[in-house]
Design a protein around this motif. Structure first.
Motif, PDB file in Angstrom:
ATOM      1  N   ARG A   6     106.097  49.431 -60.053  1.00  0.00           N
ATOM      2  CA  ARG A   6     106.741  50.224 -61.102  1.00  0.00           C
ATOM      3  C   ARG A   6     106.554  51.726 -60.891  1.00  0.00           C
ATOM      4  NH1 ARG A   6     104.703  48.528 -66.769  1.00  0.00           N
ATOM      5  NH2 ARG A   6     102.766  48.160 -65.647  1.00  0.00           N
ATOM      6  N   LEU A   7     105.519  52.086 -60.149  1.00  0.00           N
ATOM      7  CA  LEU A   7     105.216  53.492 -59.920  1.00  0.00           C
ATOM      8  C   LEU A   7     105.764  54.003 -58.592  1.00  0.00           C
ATOM      9  CD1 LEU A   7     101.507  53.637 -61.176  1.00  0.00           C
ATOM     10  CD2 LEU A   7     103.577  54.306 -62.404  1.00  0.00           C
ATOM     11  N   LYS A   8     106.518  53.189 -57.897  1.00  0.00           N
ATOM     12  CA  LYS A   8     107.026  53.563 -56.576  1.00  0.00           C
ATOM     13  C   LYS A   8     107.824  54.863 -56.649  1.00  0.00           C
ATOM     14  CE  LYS A   8     107.839  52.660 -52.178  1.00  0.00           C
ATOM     15  NZ  LYS A   8     106.757  52.632 -51.181  1.00  0.00           N
ATOM     16  N   GLY A   9     107.389  55.855 -55.875  1.00  0.00           N
ATOM     17  CA  GLY A   9     108.095  57.121 -55.808  1.00  0.00           C
ATOM     18  C   GLY A   9     107.885  58.037 -56.993  1.00  0.00           C
ATOM     19  N   VAL A  10     106.948  57.698 -57.888  1.00  0.00           N
ATOM     20  CA  VAL A  10     106.739  58.477 -59.108  1.00  0.00           C
ATOM     21  C   VAL A  10     105.613  59.507 -58.952  1.00  0.00           C
ATOM     22  CG1 VAL A  10     105.992  58.334 -61.521  1.00  0.00           C
ATOM     23  CG2 VAL A  10     107.631  56.671 -60.617  1.00  0.00           C
ATOM     24  N   LEU A  11     104.524  59.131 -58.307  1.00  0.00           N
ATOM     25  CA  LEU A  11     103.337  59.983 -58.263  1.00  0.00           C
ATOM     26  C   LEU A  11     103.464  61.092 -57.216  1.00  0.00           C
ATOM     27  CD1 LEU A  11     100.556  57.238 -58.522  1.00  0.00           C
ATOM     28  CD2 LEU A  11     101.703  58.481 -60.350  1.00  0.00           C
ATOM     29  N   PRO A  12     102.920  62.272 -57.521  1.00  0.00           N
ATOM     30  CA  PRO A  12     102.932  63.361 -56.532  1.00  0.00           C
ATOM     31  C   PRO A  12     101.984  63.040 -55.382  1.00  0.00           C
ATOM     32  CG  PRO A  12     101.624  63.993 -58.438  1.00  0.00           C
ATOM     33  CD  PRO A  12     102.280  62.674 -58.784  1.00  0.00           C
ATOM     34  N   LYS A  13     102.406  63.393 -54.177  1.00  0.00           N
ATOM     35  CA  LYS A  13     101.584  63.085 -52.992  1.00  0.00           C
ATOM     36  C   LYS A  13     101.591  64.277 -52.040  1.00  0.00           C
ATOM     37  CE  LYS A  13     104.153  59.417 -52.595  1.00  0.00           C
ATOM     38  NZ  LYS A  13     104.668  59.279 -53.966  1.00  0.00           N
ATOM     39  N   ASP A  14     101.318  65.469 -52.610  1.00  0.00           N
ATOM     40  CA  ASP A  14     101.321  66.669 -51.771  1.00  0.00           C
ATOM     41  C   ASP A  14     100.089  67.534 -52.033  1.00  0.00           C
ATOM     42  OD1 ASP A  14     101.997  67.373 -54.319  1.00  0.00           O
ATOM     43  OD2 ASP A  14     103.808  68.483 -53.793  1.00  0.00           O
ATOM     44  N   TYR A  15      98.965  66.888 -52.321  1.00  0.00           N
ATOM     45  CA  TYR A  15      97.726  67.615 -52.578  1.00  0.00           C
ATOM     46  C   TYR A  15      97.081  68.133 -51.290  1.00  0.00           C
ATOM     47  CZ  TYR A  15      98.057  65.879 -57.332  1.00  0.00           C
ATOM     48  OH  TYR A  15      98.484  65.623 -58.608  1.00  0.00           O
ATOM     49  N   ALA A  16      97.525  67.643 -50.136  1.00  0.00           N
ATOM     50  CA  ALA A  16      96.953  68.096 -48.860  1.00  0.00           C
ATOM     51  C   ALA A  16      97.688  69.313 -48.304  1.00  0.00           C
ATOM     52  CB  ALA A  16      96.989  66.956 -47.839  1.00  0.00           C
ATOM     53  N   ARG A  17      98.719  69.765 -48.981  1.00  0.00           N
ATOM     54  CA  ARG A  17      99.504  70.876 -48.431  1.00  0.00           C
ATOM     55  C   ARG A  17      98.666  72.143 -48.371  1.00  0.00           C
ATOM     56  NH1 ARG A  17     103.612  72.516 -53.312  1.00  0.00           N
ATOM     57  NH2 ARG A  17     102.348  71.706 -55.002  1.00  0.00           N
ATOM     58  N   PRO A  18      98.938  73.001 -47.411  1.00  0.00           N
ATOM     59  CA  PRO A  18      98.138  74.208 -47.190  1.00  0.00           C
ATOM     60  C   PRO A  18      98.104  75.155 -48.389  1.00  0.00           C
ATOM     61  CG  PRO A  18      99.516  73.739 -45.273  1.00  0.00           C
ATOM     62  CD  PRO A  18      99.960  72.802 -46.350  1.00  0.00           C
ATOM     63  N   GLY A  19      99.161  75.198 -49.167  1.00  0.00           N
ATOM     64  CA  GLY A  19      99.230  76.164 -50.267  1.00  0.00           C
ATOM     65  C   GLY A  19      98.362  75.832 -51.455  1.00  0.00           C
ATOM     66  N   LEU A  20      97.781  74.644 -51.498  1.00  0.00           N
ATOM     67  CA  LEU A  20      96.969  74.228 -52.642  1.00  0.00           C
ATOM     68  C   LEU A  20      95.498  74.511 -52.358  1.00  0.00           C
ATOM     69  CD1 LEU A  20      97.132  72.868 -55.414  1.00  0.00           C
ATOM     70  CD2 LEU A  20      96.771  70.680 -54.283  1.00  0.00           C
ATOM     71  N   ASP A  21      94.859  75.251 -53.247  1.00  0.00           N
ATOM     72  CA  ASP A  21      93.459  75.637 -53.072  1.00  0.00           C
ATOM     73  C   ASP A  21      92.554  74.415 -53.180  1.00  0.00           C
ATOM     74  OD1 ASP A  21      90.942  76.696 -53.156  1.00  0.00           O
ATOM     75  OD2 ASP A  21      91.384  78.210 -54.689  1.00  0.00           O
ATOM     76  N   LYS A  22      91.912  74.038 -52.070  1.00  0.00           N
ATOM     77  CA  LYS A  22      91.092  72.829 -52.046  1.00  0.00           C
ATOM     78  C   LYS A  22      89.787  72.999 -52.817  1.00  0.00           C
ATOM     79  CE  LYS A  22      94.203  70.802 -49.658  1.00  0.00           C
ATOM     80  NZ  LYS A  22      95.105  71.942 -49.478  1.00  0.00           N
ATOM     81  N   LEU A  23      89.278  74.255 -52.903  1.00  0.00           N
ATOM     82  CA  LEU A  23      88.078  74.479 -53.707  1.00  0.00           C
ATOM     83  C   LEU A  23      88.369  74.226 -55.173  1.00  0.00           C
ATOM     84  CD1 LEU A  23      86.548  77.707 -52.119  1.00  0.00           C
ATOM     85  CD2 LEU A  23      85.659  75.375 -51.984  1.00  0.00           C
ATOM     86  N   GLY A  24      89.543  74.699 -55.621  1.00  0.00           N
ATOM     87  CA  GLY A  24      89.931  74.445 -57.005  1.00  0.00           C
ATOM     88  C   GLY A  24      90.159  72.971 -57.257  1.00  0.00           C
TER      89      GLY A  24
END
Length: 414
Positions: free
Chosen positions: A142-160
């Protein structure tokens, strides 16, 4: 205590020191007061936001909120199954069907919030979160294609991101709520808040029949980025599909009519622009339209007339050069109309004439608000007929087709 990076702040230390001031070596008070606990929570929210646009950032945070919610729900049910009492006697806490039977999402071991917390300090935390989202979608169709999956992208502050995952349970929701506003100052100055989807749906369900009626009119006097209006449009489009889905002509005609019956007022310029874009996106997706399509441009023009950059309090549009509009918003001080150089809010009433044609009439918002006084037991306007109070203002418009509405959009863009 000196100011430190938010990502390194232990929450328990904040509680101990939030009201103290640091003294220097000579015994004098330092000129820098300790940052209050709530202020540091704001810094924590800003840490993950970094330089990301607020419209994009909210999707990042909403993904974490949803993940935390389904993980907590899963763990609560898992405890019940493991206890094996009452209806759960003999239940297997590792059986996915036990969770599906209770409408609880199954969360794989390597996707649970506890797993993310245990690995929060890893440099690869972004990928770990992405993998968790993928695993949850894999085991819950039911959740197929719904959740965001771009937390590894360079623009996202990993410390935060690491801080957000590690933060104590008690303050998780509080920090995330702070993260969902565009700035603390906007909250203070304008009362800007974010209404979660479950609350929007609960409120709309109070008038469920009206939200599902294509031609029912809704006004959101502080529409923000359109969270309420988007959900109302979704419901109207579902009604269109149910009633007119077999006819492409009628489907398009009544989808536009549903859009025409949505109105909003918003004080902040960036919010109203985002609201129009969000509502238009839902409409275009439903009918598979691109920007070159006449119906797309017609819808864009309608939204420019229905979603107003203005102030529902003064019932006037916002104008850059209006000194009264720039006055600090103190609720005990109301600018007089003579102090305003902006214009009264005018709303377009749209009606369907059938055969692809629509009728427009304009009304002053100030006049429309007199409806409650007219309908009172001792009406203020008892000596007047209702038609006199709600008289449309000029200009008068001839019946218009989609192509003609699209032409208005083209003229406005020039």
């Amino acid at each position: 205590m000196a100011k430190t990076k938010t990502s390194a702040i232990p929450v328990e230390e904040e509680q101990k020191s939030s009201t103290k001031k640091r003294k220097s070596s000579n015994g004098a008070k330092d000129s820098t007061a300790t940052i209050g606990f709530e202020a540091k929570l704001w810094l924590a929210a800003d840490k993950l936001r970094n330089n990301m646009d607020a419209a994009e950032y909210k999707h990042v945070v909403l993904g974490l909120i949803f993940h935390k919610y389904i993980s907590d729900t899963f763990e609560e049910h898992r405890v019940k199954l493991a206890a094996g009492e009452g209806d759960y006697a003999g239940a297997n806490p590792e059986d996915q069907d036990e969770y599906k039977a209770e409408n609880v999402f199954w969360v794989p071991a390597d996707a649970r919030w506890s797993h993310l917390q245990a690995n929060a300090k890893q440099p690869s935390i972004g990928k770990i979160v992405d993998d968790a989202m993928v695993a949850i979608e894999r085991d819950n169709p039911r959740l197929k294609g719904v959740l965001p999956k771009d937390y590894a992208r360079p623009g996202l502050d990993k410390l935060g991101l690491s801080f957000r995952v590690r933060v104590d349970e008690l303050y998780f929701d509080r920090i995330l709520r702070m993260s969902l506003v565009k700035s603390k100052q906007r909250v203070a100055d304008h009362g800007e808040v974010f209404t979660p989807s479950w609350m929007v749906d609960a409120m709309l369900n109070l008038v469920k029949d009206e939200t599902e009626r294509i031609d029912s009119r809704f006004l959101e006097p502080a529409c923000g980025s359109g969270h309420f209006l988007v959900q109302i449009l979704r419901r109207k489009l579902a009604a269109v599909e149910l009633k007119y889905g077999k006819s492409d002509f009628e489907r398009r005609h009544y989808a536009l009519l549903g859009l025409m019956c949505i109105y909003g007022i918003e004080l902040l310029a960036d919010n109203i622009a985002e609201c129009r874009a969000n509502v238009l996106e839902i409409f275009a997706e439903y009918l598979n339209l691109d920007q070159s399509n006449d119906l797309y441009r017609a819808a864009s023009y309608v939204l420019s007339q229905n979603l107003i950059h203005g102030d529902a309090w003064t019932m006037r549009t916002r104008a850059e050069g209006c000194k009264a509009c720039k006055r600090p918003r103190i609720h005990t001080v109301i600018p007089t109309m003579l102090e305003h150089t902006c214009q009264p809010i005018i709303f377009a009433e749209w009606g369907s004439l059938g055969k692809g044609k629509f009728q427009r009439r304009n009304f002053l918002f100030d006049s429309l608000t007199k409806s409650s006084a007219y309908s009172a037991n001792a009406p203020l306007f008892a000596h007047l007929g209702k038609h006199e109070i709600f008289e449309p203002i000029k200009p008068e418009y001839p019946p218009m087709t989609v192509s003609q509405l699209a032409a208005f959009a083209q003229e406005a863009a020039v």
